[in-house]
Design a protein around this motif. Structure first.
Motif, mmCIF file in Angstrom:
data_model
loop_
_atom_site.group_PDB
_atom_site.id
_atom_site.type_symbol
_atom_site.label_atom_id
_atom_site.label_comp_id
_atom_site.label_asym_id
_atom_site.label_seq_id
_atom_site.Cartn_x
_atom_site.Cartn_y
_atom_site.Cartn_z
ATOM 1 N N HIS A 133 -7.617 1.511 -5.725
ATOM 2 C CA HIS A 133 -7.369 2.868 -5.244
ATOM 3 C C HIS A 133 -8.468 3.227 -4.252
ATOM 4 O O HIS A 133 -9.623 2.833 -4.433
ATOM 5 N N GLU B 25 -4.722 6.576 -1.662
ATOM 6 C CA GLU B 25 -4.013 5.328 -1.401
ATOM 7 C C GLU B 25 -4.179 4.380 -2.574
ATOM 8 O O GLU B 25 -5.256 4.289 -3.170
ATOM 9 N N GLU C 103 -8.106 8.597 1.332
ATOM 10 C CA GLU C 103 -7.490 8.595 2.648
ATOM 11 C C GLU C 103 -8.143 9.703 3.476
ATOM 12 O O GLU C 103 -9.082 10.350 3.030
ATOM 13 N N GLU D 32 0.549 5.498 0.288
ATOM 14 C CA GLU D 32 -0.218 6.735 0.444
ATOM 15 C C GLU D 32 0.542 7.831 -0.294
ATOM 16 O O GLU D 32 1.712 8.090 -0.003
ATOM 17 N N GLU E 71 0.850 -1.192 0.000
ATOM 18 C CA GLU E 71 0.000 0.000 0.000
ATOM 19 C C GLU E 71 0.885 1.242 0.000
ATOM 20 O O GLU E 71 1.860 1.296 0.762
ATOM 21 N N PHE F 64 2.328 10.403 4.953
ATOM 22 C CA PHE F 64 2.229 9.472 3.832
ATOM 23 C C PHE F 64 3.146 8.280 4.067
ATOM 24 O O PHE F 64 4.372 8.431 4.155
ATOM 25 N N THR G 165 6.515 6.751 2.573
ATOM 26 C CA THR G 165 6.324 6.398 1.168
ATOM 27 C C THR G 165 7.597 6.735 0.396
ATOM 28 O O THR G 165 8.063 7.874 0.421
#
Length: 410
Positions: free
Chosen positions: A80, A90, A83, A49, A47, A163, A274
């Motif tokens: 998708h 996301e 968030e 973000e 996953e 994120f 991320t």
């Protein structure tokens, strides 16, 4: 996480217990913990973000709802979702089993989301925290679950506009999930160090390589799996006790760094910023997967009795110093450079891995260790006189650059 992560089980949102699960997740129904689904050990899902940015100012831009509507039109193997605020979105992969699969699907995600963002006048970026956004300017995504979070957590809900990357690894069984959680928790600070790329917070240089890592600690159920829990039955008893006090309603209320995810049959590593490039995400996920496969091959073996204080210290060092951090090995009590511990892991895992492209993943991780890591690359830009807006622009251009094309460097 994509429903495709579940093996031989109904997808979340369908079948018995789905309504109870949905109500519990939203905070509107009684507490509900689903049974742990069977899964294949070593399957993985990722996953991410992502930041949604204004293409002119590179400030956060509340265009996630528009991007999601564009993505709704695409037929794709990944999913998708919104968030908590409208400047975030996301994406989650399907089931993956190798570095090559992860790299290819993440590149498809990057290209598809970038094109969708461009259609609505936005850009996307990786990174753990936007360098200059202000939390009070963010908007809660119009979904009851997020409004419930705002009512429960107040300003923390908007402050949580950070994120992260989450890695799911198939655990096989419920009891094994608890054991693998305990092992992966020991290594979680190394993943903070490797992924750290959020040196700025609210327009200031934070003094940390991962400012994002400090935000989640404000939530009451942050932390780690208690070391005394050594079975799914023990975890269920822990859940029921907290639910009896009204503290938790679902697994989503546990903001642990590593937690079981029963509806997927996985454990979930939640500590990573991320990454700035999708290929970094693929490599880090494969590293986590290979560690879990190694521990799965040692049935019944548990890590040394965990010291919460030692974990907190390792976590703090990793967030502050990134790949240049010191890490105290919980098994031996010996302080070693985080980079040394990571390289030792990769060398050992490479000897047993059956992933034909694990060597490529190791090379990518070596890149992340180089020259102080992602956070140092960004700080170097500021030291040379670059501004916060340029920092956000550069992060976006790095993420959006197709493989093989040169990306801007700090």
């Amino acid at each position: 996480m994509s429903d495709l992560l579940i093996n031989d089980a109904p997808a979340p949102g369908t079948g018995a217990g789905a309504d109870a699960q949905a109500l519990a997740n939203s905070g509107q129904g009684p507490a509900f913990l689903p049974d742990f689904k069977d899964s294949t050990v070593g399957t993985m899902g990722i996953e991410l973000e992502l930041m949604v940015l204004d293409r002119l100012t590179y400030d956060l831009f509340p265009a996630a709802p528009d991007i999601l509507r564009v993505l709704d039109k695409h037929d794709k193997p990944w999913v998708h979702t919104p968030e908590i605020t409208t400047s975030m979105l996301e994406v989650a992969t399907s089931i993956l089993s190798s570095f090559d699969e992860a790299e290819r699907q993440l590149e498809h995600i990057r290209a598809t989301v970038q094109h969708a963002a461009f259609e609505v006048g936005a850009a996307i970026a990786g990174g753990g925290a936007h360098p200059f956004q202000k939390w009070n300017e963010q908007r809660i995504y119009p979904k009851e679950r997020y409004f419930a979070s705002e009512r429960k957590f107040g300003y923390l809900a908007k402050l949580f506009t950070v994120f992260g990357m989450h890695v799911h690894v198939g655990a096989g069984s419920a009891d094994e999930a608890i054991r693998l959680c305990a092992w992966l928790t020991q290594r979680a600070p190394l993943f903070i160090a490797l992924s750290a790329n959020s040196p700025c917070w609210q327009g200031e240089v934070s003094g940390f390589c991962s400012s994002r890592s400090n935000v989640v600690g404000a939530f009451p159920m942050s932390g780690i799996l208690p070391s005394e829990i050594r079975s799914w039955e023990g975890f269920r008893a822990h859940f029921d006790r907290l639910a009896g006090f009204g503290i938790v309603n679902s697994i989503k209320d546990f903001y642990w760094d590593v937690r079981p995810k029963p509806e997927y049959g996985t454990i979930e590593l939640r500590v990573l910023d991320t990454p700035l490039k999708p290929v970094y995400a693929a490599a880090l996920a494969v590293y986590a997967r290979e560690l879990c496969l190694e521990w799965a091959g040692q049935p019944g073996r548990w890590p040394a009795e965990d010291s919460r204080e030692l974990y907190i210290w390792n976590r703090f060092n990793a967030a502050r110093d990134g790949v240049e951090a010191s890490w105290i090995d919980p098994e031996t009590g010996t302080p070693v450079p985080a980079a040394q511990a990571i390289r030792a892991d990769l060398e050992r895992l490479a000897r047993r891995s059956t992933d034909p492209d694990f060597g490529k993943a190791c090379a990518v991780i070596e890149e992340l260790l180089r020259d102080g890591g992602q956070a140092r690359w960004l700080r170097r830009h500021l030291e040379r006189g670059g501004g916060m807006n340029d920092l956000a622009r550069m992060a976006s251009e790095i993420f959006e650059a197709p493989p093989g094309e040169p990306a801007p460097t700090a």
